[in-house]
Design a protein around this motif. Sequence first.
Motif: not given
Length: 325
Positions: A58-62, A126-127, A130, A132-134
């Motif tokens: 799993q890769d959910i690192t923001p 946004k990455n 993956n 993911c956003t921050k």
Amino acid sequence: TSSSTGTHFAYNWQTANGNIVTQQDPLKPIVNKPGIYVLTVVDNLNGCTQTTSVTVPQDITPPLAEAGPSAVLDCDDLTTLLNGAGSSGGAIFTYTWTTGNGQIQSGANSLTPKIGQPGLYVLTVKNTQNGCTKTDDVTVTQDITPPAFSIAPPATLTCLKTVVTVAGTGIGFGTAPIFTWTTANGSIVKGADAQQASVDQPGIYTLTIKNTQNACTASVPVTVNQDITPPPAATKPAPLLTCTVESVGLQGIAPPQAQVQWTTQTGQIVSGSSTLQPTVSKPGLYVLTVTSAQNGCTGTAQVLVDQEKNIPTGVQFKLHPPLCT
């Protein structure tokens, strides 16, 4: 999908730490958690089994989103650049700035957008690998309030008051304001760069105040008036001095409340030199000086006192001694 296939094979997926959403297609189960998934394949013809496992990572690192420090718009800087340089950087990241009450003029998809209004600005990073956003936000405020002040009506320039002061009072000057007095038709003798100035000529004077904290300025004009009109002064013709008229009264004319003074170089003032009706006893030029009580200015008038010159001359007489009788 590389497992044995056929109608006589049975497939069963199990996991201790993951989560199987569905096995509708036993060769392609759907999972939604990381973990170790074990597949057991059973050959229903001979009863043999085979197991294998697969690890789902799993890769959910923001990413890191840093919208930067707050900013203030002022009269010098009505626009500014925001600074998101503290955010994650690289080709796999995208940047989007949004605002509900501000104004993004350019660079909405960069780390340093140009903005032109106060408001709340949101940076979304946004990455793209993956998904993911921050987000992070920054508040931009505005200070474009100019100094607010007035100038009290100054005193009037007169013959007595040859210099008057003009001064501005108010609020919003800041901690180190800059004062500038200017005039096109007057004369500033002191304090051209101070809150209060001294002037010695009538005219229009303008005070400009700059608040050095927000660079905003304001200007207010004021008019300085002058009253140097001399009071009216006049005299009536003087009577003639004669052998029998040895003193005469003069008659001056002046406004009420004015101060009067008679002077002479060749004549003689017997009395009343500070009244409108002095008494004089010699021929000569007499000067009346009138000083205004309102502005201190003076006006003059003069009158000539003459003396009768037609004195009898050439008188002859003869003495007759008395006779003895």
